[in-house]
Scaffold this motif. Structure first.
Motif, PDB file in Angstrom:
ATOM      1  N   GLN A 100       0.670   3.582  -2.732  1.00 59.22           N
ATOM      2  CA  GLN A 100       0.968   2.413  -1.925  1.00 59.22           C
ATOM      3  C   GLN A 100       2.326   2.516  -1.245  1.00 59.22           C
ATOM      4  O   GLN A 100       2.516   2.038  -0.130  1.00 59.22           O
ATOM      5  N   CYS A 114       2.101   4.167   2.068  1.00 53.71           N
ATOM      6  CA  CYS A 114       1.492   3.266   3.053  1.00 53.71           C
ATOM      7  C   CYS A 114       2.516   2.251   3.556  1.00 53.71           C
ATOM      8  O   CYS A 114       2.586   1.951   4.758  1.00 53.71           O
ATOM      9  N   TRP A 155       1.493   0.402   6.784  1.00 50.53           N
ATOM     10  CA  TRP A 155       0.056   0.244   6.572  1.00 50.53           C
ATOM     11  C   TRP A 155      -0.182  -0.567   5.297  1.00 50.53           C
ATOM     12  O   TRP A 155      -0.527  -0.026   4.243  1.00 50.53           O
ATOM     13  N   ILE A 215      -1.968  -4.104   3.675  1.00 54.77           N
ATOM     14  CA  ILE A 215      -2.908  -5.218   3.831  1.00 54.77           C
ATOM     15  C   ILE A 215      -2.908  -6.037   2.540  1.00 54.77           C
ATOM     16  O   ILE A 215      -2.564  -5.535   1.470  1.00 54.77           O
ATOM     17  N   ARG A 241     -14.405  -6.246   0.116  1.00 57.59           N
ATOM     18  CA  ARG A 241     -14.331  -4.961   0.798  1.00 57.59           C
ATOM     19  C   ARG A 241     -14.395  -5.133   2.314  1.00 57.59           C
ATOM     20  O   ARG A 241     -13.624  -4.520   3.056  1.00 57.59           O
ATOM     21  N   ALA A 291     -11.133  -6.523   3.575  1.00 56.58           N
ATOM     22  CA  ALA A 291     -10.075  -5.524   3.498  1.00 56.58           C
ATOM     23  C   ALA A 291     -10.236  -4.461   4.579  1.00 56.58           C
ATOM     24  O   ALA A 291      -9.250  -4.025   5.194  1.00 56.58           O
ATOM     25  N   ALA A 292     -11.468  -4.032   4.816  1.00 58.51           N
ATOM     26  CA  ALA A 292     -11.714  -3.013   5.838  1.00 58.51           C
ATOM     27  C   ALA A 292     -11.327  -3.522   7.218  1.00 58.51           C
ATOM     28  O   ALA A 292     -10.728  -2.800   8.023  1.00 58.51           O
ATOM     29  N   LEU A 324      -7.529  -3.646   7.449  1.00 56.39           N
ATOM     30  CA  LEU A 324      -6.959  -2.311   7.573  1.00 56.39           C
ATOM     31  C   LEU A 324      -7.098  -1.794   8.987  1.00 56.39           C
ATOM     32  O   LEU A 324      -6.151  -1.219   9.556  1.00 56.39           O
ATOM     33  N   HIS A 373     -10.272   3.814   6.384  1.00 48.30           N
ATOM     34  CA  HIS A 373      -9.691   4.605   5.300  1.00 48.30           C
ATOM     35  C   HIS A 373      -9.460   6.046   5.729  1.00 48.30           C
ATOM     36  O   HIS A 373      -8.640   6.753   5.149  1.00 48.30           O
ATOM     37  N   TYR A 382      -6.625   2.978   0.152  1.00 55.61           N
ATOM     38  CA  TYR A 382      -7.610   2.102   0.776  1.00 55.61           C
ATOM     39  C   TYR A 382      -8.989   2.741   0.927  1.00 55.61           C
ATOM     40  O   TYR A 382      -9.848   2.217   1.625  1.00 55.61           O
ATOM     41  N   TRP A 405     -11.241   2.747  -1.158  1.00 55.47           N
ATOM     42  CA  TRP A 405     -12.227   1.832  -1.742  1.00 55.47           C
ATOM     43  C   TRP A 405     -12.806   0.867  -0.713  1.00 55.47           C
ATOM     44  O   TRP A 405     -13.909   0.338  -0.901  1.00 55.47           O
ATOM     45  N   THR A 406     -12.101   0.632   0.401  1.00 52.63           N
ATOM     46  CA  THR A 406     -12.619  -0.309   1.395  1.00 52.63           C
ATOM     47  C   THR A 406     -13.883   0.199   2.065  1.00 52.63           C
ATOM     48  O   THR A 406     -14.630  -0.566   2.657  1.00 52.63           O
TER      49      THR A 406
END
Length: 629
Positions: free
Chosen positions: A153, A156, A161, A163, A178, A181-182, A185, A209, A231, A233-234
């Motif tokens: 993190q 980022c 970057w 969020i 998700r 978050a996507a 991002l 991502h 990120y 996981w997004t």
């Protein structure tokens, strides 16, 4: 001690040449051919396929002469800080070789490293510095565009970057979190990437991502994928999450299974570097944005090699399902899925609930089957029936047949009907692959129904003009890589290999995955259907053998796994460790509550619930099964 960016003299360790052009799935340049060019002067590449990267972009052209190297970075003046030994190893010990070092970089909040653990520079605390780093590094492709991994993190935050989509506690569904978050991002990246876009980079698709970047230099195009590890996981929850959990995330592993990267930045970078080098060494490609893309990249590398050498089968066109009259709903060849009610005999003298399944079943079938390709021929009537009779059996194709009612056949009562489309009380006209045609004609003792071709009443067919073991080398590469993982106890890479072949085979059916012209040959739904059918028939043949030799019959089957009630010490697994052979997947005691639940179940739904509950603790075990594609 942190190494500030201004110690740019570290870059002098390896002064790269001008960036080699790389490409993605939509381009007309063969990135791998250019990367392997020994001469410093690149020449126009031939037109075999390109590696699997997730992008859509305009088609660049290829220059006969290299462009002027206008991407040289003028290093800023170094501040008055204590210098360190250039390029020293930062890992406690170098865990891997240098196979990925010319193809990928790892960026943390404190520094930039090669996958093998050499420190290149200090913090990358702005997008402008990221641009300089990428252009200076001149990374080359390896099956996929070069990669810059942003790990942690803190890295980022240095790039802006950041969020804040909210807490899991605020959402009833992880998919909603998700999605939010996507979207956040993408918005943050679009707002912060301006310096790179101003410097000549272009975005290939919306950033997420993975940020897919390309930069034209004359008639050459350089490409790089920036992967934002915190990120990832997004995206991945969309494909591999279930029950409000985040599942497998490609080469990064799975938090739930305990194979994700360590929490601290430097150990995480070290482990990521190990995995990148492992992929470069054993797969010959960088890990793609998804495991399916990694599988595709291996296929494409083999395709390029065969095109250059003129040896081996090369399939360059898609193989969509032909227009079928009366096509079945859902999958053309469904995977097995069946449960029965245990009877008194099943529950006597047993103390364990055991699931066995085929070791890497889909990979085994992909390597041994002959697949058809080319424009299939449509036949009807007697011509269709006659086409199934050949010196080597029926050619690869699709056949419209009639399945007889199951009750009219002498079949075991404690096994599912031989084909998922078959009904007990009435005939069914349906389409099957050649694999199922052969399976139905096998003796009952081998899992078939002992049918003659005339018994199946073939009325229509689509027959492919060419066939061969197109995926043999692909399967060999993955099989040998998997063996390395197993032999070394490397759970993370073993699970990744499983995701690669399962993901690639699973996505053969989806044309939306392969819309770019250079990727169209990956759309092979009939191959996927044949692989599923082959695994299903192989499993049934084993179940027949176990019933005949051991007197044990399954109470459930899902895909390639079979669930049995067994006595203590009873072992149904195969002695061979070859792929496709049966191995124990899960083994749990038959407790009194479990036995009571199975004995008192009113329907198969309750049986399924009892079995799932019994195996719940082993859900994330390092199993051999195929699972859900």
């Amino acid at each position: 001690m942190s190494r500030p960016w201004e110690q740019i003299a570290l870059f002098d360790l390896h002064q790269p040449s001008a960036p080699d052009p790389v490409t993605d799935e939509a381009d007309e340049i063969d990135a791998e051919d250019i990367a392997e060019e020994e001469s410093p002067t690149p020449t126009a590449a031939p037109e075999p396929s390109i590696p699997a990267a997730a992008a859509e972009s305009p088609t660049p052209t290829v220059a006969a002469e290299p462009p002027t190297p206008d991407v040289a970075v003028e290093p800023p003046t170094a501040p008055e800080t204590e210098p360190t030994a250039p390029g020293r190893p930062v890992w406690e010990s170098l865990p891997v070789g240098v196979e990925a070092d010319e193809h990928a970089l790892i960026v943390t909040a404190d520094g930039t490293y090669t996958p093998s653990g050499r420190e290149l520079t200090g913090p990358v605390d702005s997008v402008e510095k990221l641009d300089k780093l990428v252009r200076w590094a001149a990374l080359t492709p390896l099956g996929s565009p070069p990669q810059v991994w942003i790990v942690g993190q803190g890295a980022c935050e240095s790039l802006g970057w950041v969020i804040d989509p909210g807490s899991e506690d605020d959402f009833d569904d992880m998919e909603a979190l998700r999605t939010r978050a996507a979207a956040d991002l993408t918005a943050v990246l679009q707002a912060t990437l301006t310096p790179m876009l101003t410097a000549g980079w272009e975005l290939r698709g919306d950033p997420g991502h993975v940020v897919h970047l390309s930069r034209s230099i004359g008639k050459f195009t350089s490409m790089v994928d920036v992967v934002i590890e915190p990120y990832v996981w997004t995206y991945w929850n969309k494909d591999f999450g279930w029950n409000n959990r985040v599942g497998e995330m490609g080469i990064l592993g799975s938090p739930a299974a305990g194979t994700y990267l360590p929490d601290e930045d430097l150990p995480a970078a070290r482990e990521l570097g190990r995995r990148l080098a492992w992929c470069a060494r054993h797969l010959g490609v960088l890990p793609g944005p998804t495991p399916a893309r990694t599988g595709a990249a291996i296929v494409d590398k083999i395709k390029r090699e065969r095109t250059r050498s003129g040896k081996g089968l090369v399939v360059a066109t898609a193989g969509p399902v032909p227009p079928l009259d009366g096509a079945p709903r859902g999958d053309l060849e469904p995977a097995a899925g069946w449960t029965r009610m245990p009877d008194t005999d099943d529950l006597e003298g047993v103390c364990r609930l055991v699931s066995i399944d085929q070791r890497a079943a889909y990979l085994a079938s992909a390597g041994m089957l002959e697949f058809g390709y080319g424009q299939p021929t449509h036949l009807t009537g007697q011509a269709a029936a006659a086409a199934a009779v050949g010196e080597k059996g029926a050619p690869f194709g699709l056949w419209r047949i009639t399945l007889p009612p199951g009750r009219t056949l002498s079949l075991p009562e404690k096994l599912p009907l031989p084909h998922p489309h078959m009904l007990a009380d009435q005939p069914v006209q349906t389409w099957v692959t050649t694999v199922s045609l052969d399976g139905l004609c096998s003796p009952v003792a081998d899992g078939g129904i002992g049918a003659d071709l005339d018994d199946l009443d073939i009325v229509e067919s689509w027959v492919f003009p060419e066939q061969g073991r197109v995926l043999d080398k692909w399967a060999k590469i993955l099989r040998e890589a998997r063996k390395v993982s197993v032999d070394t106890g490397d759970v993370a890479t073993k699970r990744f290999i499983g995701s690669c072949y399962k993901g690639y085979i699973g996505r053969m059916v989806n044309p939306d995955m392969w819309t770019a012209t250079r990727m169209a040959h990956h759309h092979q739904p009939v191959w996927r259907a044949a692989i599923i059918a082959h695994c299903r028939w192989r499993g049934r043949r084993v179940a027949m053998r176990i019933g005949r030799e051991r007197g044990r019959w399954p109470i459930r089957t899902v895909t390639d796994s079979w669930v049995y009630l067994l006595a203590g010490g009873e072992d149904l697994a195969d002695e061979s460790v070859a792929l496709g052979k049966m191995a124990v997947e899960k083994d749990t005691p038959l407790t009194d509550p479990l036995q009571s639940a199975l004995a008192s179940a009113q329907d198969v739904h309750e049986v399924n619930l009892a079995i799932r509950a019994a195996f719940a603790d082993e859900e994330f075990a390092d199993d051999e099964g195929e699972g859900v594609l």
